[in-house]
Enzyme design. Structure first.
Site, short mmCIF file in Angstrom:
data_model
loop_
_atom_site.label_atom_id
_atom_site.label_comp_id
_atom_site.label_asym_id
_atom_site.label_seq_id
_atom_site.Cartn_x
_atom_site.Cartn_y
_atom_site.Cartn_z
N SER A 29 0.85 -1.20 0.00
CA SER A 29 0.00 0.00 0.00
C SER A 29 0.88 1.24 0.00
O SER A 29 1.99 1.22 0.55
CB SER A 29 -0.89 0.03 1.25
OG SER A 29 -0.12 0.32 2.39
N ASP A 30 0.40 2.31 -0.61
CA ASP A 30 1.04 3.59 -0.36
C ASP A 30 0.85 3.87 1.14
O ASP A 30 0.02 3.25 1.80
CB ASP A 30 0.45 4.70 -1.24
CG ASP A 30 1.46 5.83 -1.44
OD1 ASP A 30 2.40 5.96 -0.62
OD2 ASP A 30 1.32 6.60 -2.41
N PHE A 31 1.64 4.79 1.67
CA PHE A 31 1.68 4.95 3.12
C PHE A 31 0.38 5.58 3.64
O PHE A 31 0.05 6.70 3.29
CB PHE A 31 2.93 5.74 3.52
CG PHE A 31 4.17 4.87 3.40
CD1 PHE A 31 4.47 4.23 2.20
CD2 PHE A 31 4.96 4.62 4.50
CE1 PHE A 31 5.57 3.38 2.10
CE2 PHE A 31 6.06 3.77 4.41
CZ PHE A 31 6.36 3.15 3.20
N ALA A 88 -2.53 4.33 2.79
CA ALA A 88 -3.55 4.21 1.73
C ALA A 88 -4.44 2.99 1.93
O ALA A 88 -5.31 2.73 1.11
CB ALA A 88 -2.87 4.15 0.36
#
Ligand code: NAG
Ligand code: NAG
Ligand code: NAG
Ligand code: NAG
Ligand code: NAG
Ligand code: NAG
Ligand code: NAG
Ligand code: NAG
Ligand code: NAG
Ligand code: NAG
Ligand code: NAG
Ligand code: NAG
Length: 793
Positions: free
Chosen positions: A281-283, A285
Site C-alpha cells: 500500500s502507499d503509506f 492508503a
C-alpha cells in the site's frame, strides 16, 4: 496527505530517541558489482518462489501477520518489515524514492524521471536505474520505492508528474523496463508505483472535517479501454520487466480505494498481467483489513503491528490479520500467498545473503528533517561512488533545445556573459527542499529536483552560475549577474553594463508531492523576468528547470533567440547545462510531453472543490478518454508551441524516403485476438509481444557536427474499425541514433501485436483492427517525414 507522513515520522523519531538502539553498522560495503544487463524474467522466479514457500512453512500465524504489516518499531527506514530472529531473517527495509535515496546522508541526487524520459536514451535510463539501485543497496535498503508510472501526466499541473516519465504510455513503459532492470540488476527490489489513477495530488487521500465527517479521496473514474491503453500500459511493461512489487495508490478508482479494489489488484494486475510479486500500500492508503487482503493487497505500509503503542497509528493489518484468519474471513492460503509473494523477490535477488545493514544516517536524517536533535551525529556511508559522471551526462541528455534562432547556440566564446534569474545560483536556505513552501519552493537557488518523498538531501549541488563562471574563466570572459527576480521584474535595475553578448536567463518551476502546481508559467514572475531582460538584450537565451509542462508567453519574442528545457537534471545541473551551452555536448533530448501555446489549449483542470460535506463528492471523470497530451492536440487539430517529440540539435538530420514495412511469418493467417492458449506470463498473454512486422528507414547526419537524434515511429489505427475515441496516432517505437557528420544508419523497429491492437471492451481483449494501419516515421509527432500503410487483417 504528506503531512500525515510527517506526523508519523515525527513520532517515530521521538520513539527512536527513547528506545534507540542505534546499531552502528559495519563499514561501507561499497557499490555492488552489478551483473551486466539481463532480462529480469530470466532470473529464476521458480526457485525463489520455492525458497519463499519453505520460509512460509516455518512461520507461525503471528509471524505471518508480522510479515505482511509494516512496523515503526524495529527499523529506521520509511517502511520496515520486522526481523524474525529465530529464522535468521533480518527484516525488510523500504525507502523512498524514484530519483534518489531519500532520508539518508551522502547519496547522489539523480536527474528526475522526466529528465530521463527527455533523453529517450534506453542505455542512460538503465544506467540511472543501476546506479540508483546500487545506492539503495549500499544503504541497506531492500526495496527502493520507484519507478513511477502513475501519475502518467493527465494534468499538466499534476504535482508528481516529474517523478514519473511521460504522459505517453509507450515511452513511460520503456523507461519503466530499463529502470527496473537497472535497479534489480544492482540487487535492490523495485516498487512500481502508484497503481493507478493518482493523477492529481489535491484530495488524493481522504480528509476528516472538524465535525468528524470522513470525506473520501478523489475517485478517478476511468473507462476500461482508457485504463488498458493509457494508464495500465506502462505497468504491464513494469510487470513484464519483472518488477518485484507494485504500490497501490491513495485515490479511489471507480469509487473503490485502489488498495482494496479487487478488479484492479487481482483481476487486472495479478490475473491479466500475471504479476507474481507483491502489492504494497502507499503509506496510509489502506482503508480496510479483510476487504483489502481479499482484494489482493499483500503488504500494509507503514503498518504498525500492535496498535497498543501510543506512538503508532492503528493498522488494519497486524493483529487484525491473525484475528481474521482465526475467524475465517481470510484464508490461511491467502495469508501464505501474501508472505510467499513478499519473500520471493527477497530470495530472487539474493537479499538473504550478505546484504548491507541499514545505514545509520537514516536515523540522523529522519531526526534533522523533523528538527529533533540526536545525542550525536552519526557517520553515514558514502555510497555515491563515481555516479556524478552519469548524472552530469544524463542531465545534459535530458535537456531539450526548443528554439535556436540563427544558431545562437552553441556559444562562440562570448567575452561578456550575463546570467539572470533566481534559479541560477546556489540555494540560500540549505540543501534539502523546504517543507514550509509547498507550492513555490524556495525563492533563491537552482532547482534540480522537486520536493516531497521523491526528493533527497544533497551532498553536492553545482549551480549554473558556479559552472558558468568556471567555464568563462577558461577564456577570461566577464560574467555579470542579477539573480533577484523581484528586482528584474521591477524593471528598475541599471547594474548590467555593458550589455552582455548573451543573456542567460534561468527560470524554475517547483513541484512536489501533496500539492498540484498552480501555474503553467514558470514561477517567480518569470514572464516579466524574461521580457525585461530581452528588452535590453537582443541575444537572450532562456533555460528552464521545470517539473514539466510550462507555457512560454515569451517564446516568440525575437530577442529570445534560444530556449532550453533542462527539466530537473540532478546535482550536476550547472555542469550539464554548460556542456550544452558551449557545445561540448550536442543536445539530443526530445520533449516527452507537449508545450501548448496557451493554457486553454490543453488544460484538464485539477478537480478542486470547496465546502464539501458529502463524503463521496470528490470525483474525476476521465471523460477525455485516450486524448491526453499530443493525442488531444491531434484530435482537435490544435497547433502546439513545441510538440511531443520535438528537440533541436547543433547538426541536422534527414530521413531517406525509404520506409520499408516487412511482414514477418507470424503475421500470416492472423487472428484479431492473441492466441488464447498462449500462457499468461508477467506482462500478460505472451502472444501480445509477438513481433508481426518490421519497419526500417535510414537516417543521416547532414550537418557538420556529430550528434544524436531520435527517430520516432507512430501508428495510426483505422478510425472505422476501432471503437470511437481512437487517437490519430500513437508512439510505438523510437531509436536514438548517434551519427558522425555525413554518416547514415538504418533505424529498424519490430512492431508487436500489442503495438497495433486496441482494447476491445466487448471481447475484453486486445484486438487488431481490420483495414489499413498507418505507420509514420519522423523526428517528432509533428515532423513526420513518411507514412505507409500495412494491412494485417
Ligand atoms: C510465534 O513465534 C514467535 C517467535 O518468533 C513467538 O514469540 C510467538 O509466541 C509464536 N506465536 C505463536 C502463536 O505460536
Ligand atoms: C528491457 O530492458 C532490458 C535491459 O535490461 C532489455 O534487454 C530488454 O530488451 C528491454 N525490453 C524491452 C521490451 O524494451
Ligand atoms: C471503471 O468503470 C468503468 C465504467 O463502468 C469500467 O469500464 C471500468 O472497467 C471500471 N474499471 C475498474 C478498474 O473497475
Ligand atoms: C484493527 O483494525 C482497527 C480498524 O478497523 C483498528 O482500530 C485496530 O486498532 C486494529 N488492531 C490492531 C491490533 O492494529
Ligand atoms: C474477523 O476478524 C476481522 C479482523 O479483526 C474483523 O474485521 C472481522 O469483522 C471478523 N469477522 C467475523 C465474521 O467475525
Ligand atoms: C565507475 O566506477 C565503476 C566501478 O569502479 C567502473 O566500472 C566504471 O567504469 C566507472 N564509470 C565511470 C563513468 O567512470
Ligand atoms: C537572424 O539573421 C538574419 C540574417 O542574418 C537577420 O536578418 C536577423 O535579424 C537575425 N535574427 C536575430 C533574432 O538575430
Ligand atoms: C512580480 O513583479 C511585479 C512588478 O515588480 C510585482 O508587483 C509583483 O509583486 C511580483 N510578483 C511576484 C509573485 O513576485
Ligand atoms: C485548491 O483550492 C484551495 C482552496 O481554495 C487552494 O488553496 C489550492 O491552492 C487549490 N489547489 C489547486 C491545485 O488549485
Ligand atoms: C530587443 O532588443 C532591442 C535592443 O535592446 C530593443 O530595442 C528591443 O525593444 C527589444 N525587443 C523586444 C521585443 O524586447
Ligand atoms: C461523473 O460521471 C457520473 C456518471 O456518469 C455522473 O453522475 C457525475 O455527475 C460525473 N461527475 C462529474 C463531476 O462530472
Ligand atoms: C474504413 O475507411 C477506409 C478509408 O477511410 C475505407 O477504405 C474502408 O473501406 C473502411 N472500412 C470499413 C470497414 O468501413
Amino acid at each position: 496527505m504528506y503531512s500525515f507522513l510527517a506526523f508519523d515520522l515525527f513520532f517515530r523519531a521521538v520513539l527512536l530517541l527513547s528506545l534507540v538502539q542505534i546499531v552502528f553498522a559495519q563499514g561501507n560495503k561499497g557499490v555492488s558489482n552489478a551483473s551486466p544487463s539481463s532480462e529480469t524474467g530470466s532470473r529464476d522466479w521458480q526457485a525463489a518462489s520455492q525458497k519463499a514457500l519453505a520460509f512460509v512453512a516455518q512461520l507461525n500465524l503471528t509471524e505471518k501477520a508480522s510479515m505482511v504489516t509494516g512496523t515503526s518499531l524495529s527499523g529506521a527506514c520509511v517502511g520496515n518489515i520486522a526481523a524474525i530472529e529465530r529464522l535468521g531473517f533480518s527484516g525488510i527495509c523500504v525507502s523512498d524514492g524514484p530519483t534518489a535515496v531519500n532520508r539518508y546522508d551522502l547519496v547522489s541526487v539523480f536527474p528526475a524521471g522526466i529528465a530521463a524520459a527527455a533523453s529517450w536514451d534506453r542505455d542512460l535510463m538503465y544506467q540511472r536505474g543501476l546506479l540508483l539501485g546500487a545506492e539503495f543497496k549500499a544503504k541497506g535498503t531492500h526495496v527502493g520505492l520507484g519507478p513511477v508510472a502513475g501519475p502518467l501526466g493527465r494534468h499538466p499541473l499534476g504535482g508528481r508528474n516529474w517523478e514519473g516519465f511521460s504522459p505517453d504510455p509507450y515511452l513511460t513503459g520503456i523507461a519503466m523496463n530499463f529502470t527496473i532492470n537497472g535497479m534489480q540488476d544492482a540487487g535492490v527490489q523495485s516498487c512500481s508505483k502508484h497503481l493507478i489513477g493518482n493523477e492529481q495530488e489535491t484530495q488524493r487521500s481522504n480528509t476528516v472535517l472538524p465535525d468528524g465527517t470522513n470525506i473520501e479521496a478523489i475517485s478517478s473514474n476511468i473507462d476500461d479501454r482508457t485504463l488498458h491503453e493509457l494508464y495500465l500500459w506502462p505497468f504491464a511493461d513494469a510487470v513484464k520487466a519483472g518488477t518485484t512489487s507494485v504500490m497501490c495508490s491513495y485515490n479511489r478508482v471507480n469509487e473503490t480505494y485502489s488498495c482494496e479494489n479487487s478488479e484492479l489488484l487481482t483481476g487486472l494486475l495479478k490475473n491479466e498481467l500475471g504479476f507474481e510479486g507483491y502489492v504494497m500500500s502507499d503509506f496510509f492508503a489502506t482503508h480496510s483489513g479483510v476487504t483489502s487482503i481479499n482484494a489482493g493487497l499483500d503488504m500494509d505500509m507503514p503498518g504498525s503491528f500492535d496498535s497498543s503503542s501510543v506512538a503508532t497509528r492503528a493498522s488494519y493489518f497486524g493483529r487484525n490479520v491473525t484475528q481474521a484468519v482465526t475467524n475465517g474471513s481470510v484464508s490461511m492460503e491467502r495469508l501464505d500467498n501474501m508472505v510467499q509473494r513478499i519473500m520471493t523477490p527477497y530470495f530472487l535477488l539474493g537479499q538473504d545473503k550478505d546484504y548491507p545493514t541499514v545505514d545509520p544516517s537514516a536515523y540522523f536524517v529522519l531526526a534533522t528533517t523533523y528538527s529533533i536533535s540526536l545525542p550525536n551525529e552519526v557517520p553515514a556511508r558514502d555510497v555515491r561512488g563515481n555516479h556524478s559522471t552519469l548524472i552530469h551526462a544524463l542531465g545534459a541528455a535530458g535537456t531539450v533545445l526548443l528554439k535556436n534562432t540563427n544558431s545562437t547556440l552553441p556559444l562562440r566564446a562570448p567575452m561578456n556573459i550575463g546570467v539572470f534569474g533566481n534559479d541560477a545560483i546556489d540555494p540560500t536556505n540549505g540543501l534539502t527542499w523546504p517543507q514550509s513552501e509547498p507550492q513555490t519552493g524556495f525563492e533563491f537557488g537552482t532547482l534540480d529536483i522537486g520536493g516531497g518523498s521523491g526528493s533527497a538531501r544533497h551532498t553536492t549541488l553545482v549551480s549554473p552560475l558556479q559552472a558558468i563562471k568556471a567555464r568563462a574563466a577558461l577564456t577570461g570572459a566577464r560574467v555579470q549577474y542579477l539573480t533577484s527576480n523581484a528586482i528584474i521584474a521591477s524593471n528598475e535595475f541599471t547594474s548590467i553594463y555593458p550589455t552582455p553578448d548573451v543573456c542567460l536567463v534561468f527560470l524554475k518551476t517547483f513541484s512536489q508531492e501533496g500539492y498540484d502546481r498552480l501555474s503553467f508559467e514558470a514561477d517567480w514572475n518569470s514572464t516579466l523576468v524574461v521580457n525585461n531582460i530581452a528588452a535590453r538584450c537582443i541575444n537572450t537565451v532562456v533555460i528552464t528547470h521545470s517539473a514539466g509542462v510550462n507555457t512560454m508567453p515569451w517564446a516568440t519574442n525575437p530577442n529570445v533567440t534560444a530556449i532550453l528545457a533542462a527539466h530537473y537534471p540532478g546535482e550536476e545541473s550547472g555542469n550539464s547545462i554548460v556542456d550544452i551551452l558551449w557545445g561540448d555536448v550536442n543536445p539530443s533530448g526530445k520533449l516527452p510531453y507537449t508545450i501548448p501555446v496557451k493554457e486553454a489549449d490543453y488544460d484538464i483542470p485539477i478537480v478542486n472543490l470547496t465546502a464539501v460535506t458529502d463524503p463521496n463528492t470528490w470525483q474525476a471523470n476521465f471523460t477525455e478518454g485516450l486524448m491526453i497530451d499530443y493525442r488531444h492536440f491531434d484530435a482537435l487539430s490544435i497547433t502546439p508551441l513545441y510538440e511531443f517529440g520535438h528537440g533541436l540539435s547543433y547538426t541536422t538530420f534527414s530521413l531517406s524516403l525509404s520506409l520499408t514495412l516487412t511482414h514477418l511469418p507470424s503475421s500470416n493467417d492472423l487472428s484479431p485476438f492473441p492466441n488464447p492458449s498462449s500462457p499468461i506470463a508477467p506482462g500478460g498473454n505472451v502472444d501480445l509481444f509477438t513481433p508481426l512486422f518490421t519497419a526500417s528507414t535510414t537516417v543521416s547526419n547532414t550537418g557538420s557536427v556529430a550528434g544524436a537524434t531520435v527517430v520516432q515511429i507512430y501508428v495510426s489505427l483505422p478510425q472505422n474499425s476501432t471503437s470511437a475515441g481512437t487517437p490519430v496516432k500513437v508512439l510505438r517505437g523510437f531509436e536514438k541514433v548517434f551519427l558522425q557528420p555525413g554518416e547514415a544508419r538504418e533505424a529498424k523497429y519490430q512492431l508487436t501485436r500489442r503495438d497495433v491492437s486496441f482494447w476491445d471492451v466487448v471481447a475484453q481483449n486486445w484486438r487488431i483492427p481490420e483495414g489499413d494501419i498507418g505507420i509514420s516515421v519522423g523526428f517528432s509527432s509533428r515532423d513526420l517525414k513518411q507514412t505507409k500503410k500495412i494491412k494485417l487483417l
